[in-house]
Scaffold this motif. Sequence first.
Motif, PDB file in Angstrom:
ATOM      1  N   CYS A   5      13.509  -3.087 -39.974  1.00  0.00           N
ATOM      2  CA  CYS A   5      13.062  -2.121 -38.975  1.00  0.00           C
ATOM      3  C   CYS A   5      13.727  -0.781 -39.259  1.00  0.00           C
ATOM      4  O   CYS A   5      14.941  -0.708 -39.432  1.00  0.00           O
ATOM      5  CB  CYS A   5      13.436  -2.614 -37.576  1.00  0.00           C
ATOM      6  N   CYS A   8      16.211   0.185 -35.859  1.00  0.00           N
ATOM      7  CA  CYS A   8      17.445  -0.549 -35.551  1.00  0.00           C
ATOM      8  C   CYS A   8      17.985  -1.332 -36.745  1.00  0.00           C
ATOM      9  O   CYS A   8      19.044  -1.943 -36.649  1.00  0.00           O
ATOM     10  CB  CYS A   8      17.236  -1.469 -34.356  1.00  0.00           C
ATOM     11  N   CYS A  30      10.326  -3.265 -35.252  1.00  0.00           N
ATOM     12  CA  CYS A  30      10.384  -4.543 -34.515  1.00  0.00           C
ATOM     13  C   CYS A  30       9.118  -4.754 -33.705  1.00  0.00           C
ATOM     14  O   CYS A  30       8.522  -5.818 -33.731  1.00  0.00           O
ATOM     15  CB  CYS A  30      11.581  -4.577 -33.572  1.00  0.00           C
ATOM     16  N   GLU A  34       9.244  -0.313 -29.267  1.00  0.00           N
ATOM     17  CA  GLU A  34      10.420   0.325 -29.840  1.00  0.00           C
ATOM     18  C   GLU A  34       9.993   1.582 -30.617  1.00  0.00           C
ATOM     19  O   GLU A  34      10.620   2.624 -30.522  1.00  0.00           O
ATOM     20  CB  GLU A  34      11.156  -0.648 -30.771  1.00  0.00           C
TER      21      GLU A  34
HETATM   22 ZN   LIG Z   1      13.976  -2.464 -34.465  1.00  0.00          ZN
END
Ligand SMILES: [Zn+2]
Length: 158
Positions: A5, A8, A30, A34
Amino acid sequence: MLVKCRICKNKIERNEAYKVVVKNKNQYYCNAEEYSDWNKENESRMKVIDFAFEVLGETTNTSLMKELQGIAKIHTYKKMINYLESDVENIVNAMDKHFEKEYAKIRYFTAIIKNSIGDFRDKIEETDEEFMVELDIVEEVKYTPTKKKSFSDLIDEY
Ligand SMILES: [Zn+2]
Protein backbone atom coordinates in the motif's frame (compact mmCIF):
# COMPACT_ATOMS: atom_id res chain seq x y z
CA MET A 1 1.18 -12.10 -4.84
CA LEU A 2 1.65 -9.35 -2.28
CA VAL A 3 1.69 -5.66 -3.10
CA LYS A 4 2.52 -2.70 -0.92
CA CYS A 5 0.00 0.00 0.00
CA ARG A 6 1.46 3.33 -1.08
CA ILE A 7 0.02 5.09 1.94
CA CYS A 8 0.53 2.89 4.98
CA LYS A 9 3.09 0.48 3.42
CA ASN A 10 1.08 -2.54 4.52
CA LYS A 11 1.48 -5.62 2.38
CA ILE A 12 -1.77 -6.83 0.86
CA GLU A 13 -2.91 -9.52 -1.54
CA ARG A 14 -2.95 -7.97 -4.99
CA ASN A 15 -6.47 -9.13 -5.86
CA GLU A 16 -7.83 -7.70 -2.61
CA ALA A 17 -6.07 -4.36 -2.93
CA TYR A 18 -7.62 -1.20 -4.28
CA LYS A 19 -5.97 -0.47 -7.62
CA VAL A 20 -5.50 2.90 -9.26
CA VAL A 21 -3.87 3.23 -12.66
CA VAL A 22 -1.73 6.33 -13.09
CA LYS A 23 0.21 6.87 -16.31
CA ASN A 24 -0.22 3.18 -17.20
CA LYS A 25 1.24 2.12 -13.88
CA ASN A 26 -0.69 0.29 -11.20
CA GLN A 27 -0.79 1.77 -7.74
CA TYR A 28 -2.15 -0.28 -4.85
CA TYR A 29 -3.87 0.75 -1.68
CA CYS A 30 -5.49 -1.14 1.20
CA ASN A 31 -8.97 0.01 0.22
CA ALA A 32 -10.91 2.77 -1.55
CA GLU A 33 -11.68 4.57 1.69
CA GLU A 34 -8.05 4.91 2.74
CA TYR A 35 -7.21 6.17 -0.74
CA SER A 36 -10.04 8.72 -0.74
CA ASP A 37 -9.21 10.00 2.79
CA TRP A 38 -5.60 10.35 1.76
CA ASN A 39 -6.58 12.27 -1.38
CA LYS A 40 -8.79 14.62 0.63
CA GLU A 41 -6.02 15.23 3.13
CA ASN A 42 -3.64 15.96 0.24
CA GLU A 43 -6.12 18.44 -1.21
CA SER A 44 -6.42 20.15 2.16
CA ARG A 45 -2.62 20.25 2.38
CA MET A 46 -2.40 22.11 -0.94
CA LYS A 47 -5.03 24.57 0.26
CA VAL A 48 -3.14 25.18 3.51
CA ILE A 49 0.04 25.87 1.55
CA ASP A 50 -1.82 28.25 -0.79
CA PHE A 51 -3.22 30.05 2.22
CA ALA A 52 0.22 30.29 3.84
CA PHE A 53 1.68 31.72 0.62
CA GLU A 54 -1.12 34.30 0.48
CA VAL A 55 -0.26 35.44 3.97
CA LEU A 56 3.52 35.06 3.95
CA GLY A 57 4.34 35.47 0.31
CA GLU A 58 5.67 32.50 -1.63
CA THR A 59 8.62 30.92 0.06
CA THR A 60 10.92 27.98 -0.34
CA ASN A 61 11.83 28.12 3.34
CA THR A 62 11.61 24.51 4.51
CA SER A 63 10.72 25.51 8.06
CA LEU A 64 7.23 26.42 6.86
CA MET A 65 6.55 22.89 5.59
CA LYS A 66 8.07 21.36 8.72
CA GLU A 67 5.94 23.50 11.01
CA LEU A 68 2.75 22.80 9.05
CA GLN A 69 3.46 19.10 8.94
CA GLY A 70 3.95 19.05 12.70
CA ILE A 71 0.56 20.68 13.22
CA ALA A 72 -1.11 18.38 10.67
CA LYS A 73 0.19 15.30 12.48
CA ILE A 74 -1.89 16.25 15.49
CA HIS A 75 -4.85 18.05 13.91
CA THR A 76 -4.86 17.02 10.19
CA TYR A 77 -4.66 19.42 7.23
CA LYS A 78 -8.43 19.22 6.83
CA LYS A 79 -9.00 20.77 10.23
CA MET A 80 -6.21 23.27 9.60
CA ILE A 81 -7.74 24.63 6.39
CA ASN A 82 -11.18 24.79 8.02
CA TYR A 83 -9.70 26.75 10.89
CA LEU A 84 -7.70 29.08 8.60
CA GLU A 85 -10.69 29.82 6.39
CA SER A 86 -12.89 30.55 9.39
CA ASP A 87 -10.38 32.97 10.92
CA VAL A 88 -8.92 34.76 7.87
CA GLU A 89 -9.54 38.28 9.15
CA ASN A 90 -7.88 37.76 12.53
CA ILE A 91 -4.91 36.04 10.97
CA VAL A 92 -4.36 38.74 8.36
CA ASN A 93 -4.63 41.44 11.04
CA ALA A 94 -2.25 39.63 13.36
CA MET A 95 0.30 39.21 10.57
CA ASP A 96 0.12 42.88 9.63
CA LYS A 97 3.41 43.91 11.22
CA HIS A 98 7.06 44.12 10.36
CA PHE A 99 9.23 41.04 10.61
CA GLU A 100 13.01 41.28 10.42
CA LYS A 101 13.38 37.79 9.02
CA GLU A 102 11.19 35.46 7.00
CA TYR A 103 11.76 32.74 9.56
CA ALA A 104 10.29 34.97 12.29
CA LYS A 105 7.26 35.59 10.11
CA ILE A 106 6.77 31.86 9.51
CA ARG A 107 7.11 31.09 13.20
CA TYR A 108 4.60 33.80 14.05
CA PHE A 109 2.11 32.48 11.50
CA THR A 110 2.39 28.87 12.66
CA ALA A 111 2.22 29.96 16.32
CA ILE A 112 -1.16 31.57 15.59
CA ILE A 113 -2.40 28.26 14.17
CA LYS A 114 -1.00 26.25 17.08
CA ASN A 115 -2.58 28.56 19.63
CA SER A 116 -6.03 28.52 18.05
CA ILE A 117 -6.55 25.17 16.36
CA GLY A 118 -6.91 23.20 19.58
CA ASP A 119 -10.06 25.13 20.53
CA PHE A 120 -11.39 25.18 16.98
CA ARG A 121 -14.30 22.84 16.34
CA ASP A 122 -15.06 21.81 12.79
CA LYS A 123 -18.58 22.71 11.87
CA ILE A 124 -20.78 19.63 11.94
CA GLU A 125 -21.28 18.12 8.55
CA GLU A 126 -24.73 16.67 8.10
CA THR A 127 -23.34 13.62 6.40
CA ASP A 128 -21.02 12.90 9.31
CA GLU A 129 -23.34 10.51 11.12
CA GLU A 130 -20.70 9.05 13.34
CA PHE A 131 -19.97 12.46 14.76
CA MET A 132 -23.67 13.13 15.30
CA VAL A 133 -24.04 9.93 17.28
CA GLU A 134 -21.11 10.90 19.44
CA LEU A 135 -22.68 14.29 20.01
CA ASP A 136 -25.97 12.70 21.08
CA ILE A 137 -24.21 10.70 23.71
CA VAL A 138 -22.45 13.77 25.05
CA GLU A 139 -25.73 15.67 25.24
CA GLU A 140 -27.38 12.80 27.00
CA VAL A 141 -24.73 12.63 29.65
CA LYS A 142 -24.77 16.38 30.06
CA TYR A 143 -28.48 16.52 30.77
CA THR A 144 -28.73 13.58 33.10
CA PRO A 145 -30.13 15.19 36.23
CA THR A 146 -27.83 14.67 39.13
CA LYS A 147 -29.52 13.83 42.36
CA LYS A 148 -28.70 16.44 44.91
CA LYS A 149 -27.37 14.98 48.07
CA SER A 150 -29.44 15.55 51.10
CA PHE A 151 -28.04 16.00 54.54
CA SER A 152 -28.98 12.45 55.53
CA ASP A 153 -27.17 11.01 52.46
CA LEU A 154 -24.01 12.75 53.54
CA ILE A 155 -24.33 11.37 57.04
CA ASP A 156 -24.66 7.85 55.60
CA GLU A 157 -21.49 8.28 53.57
CA TYR A 158 -19.31 9.15 56.50
ZN1 LIG B 1 -2.85 1.13 3.45
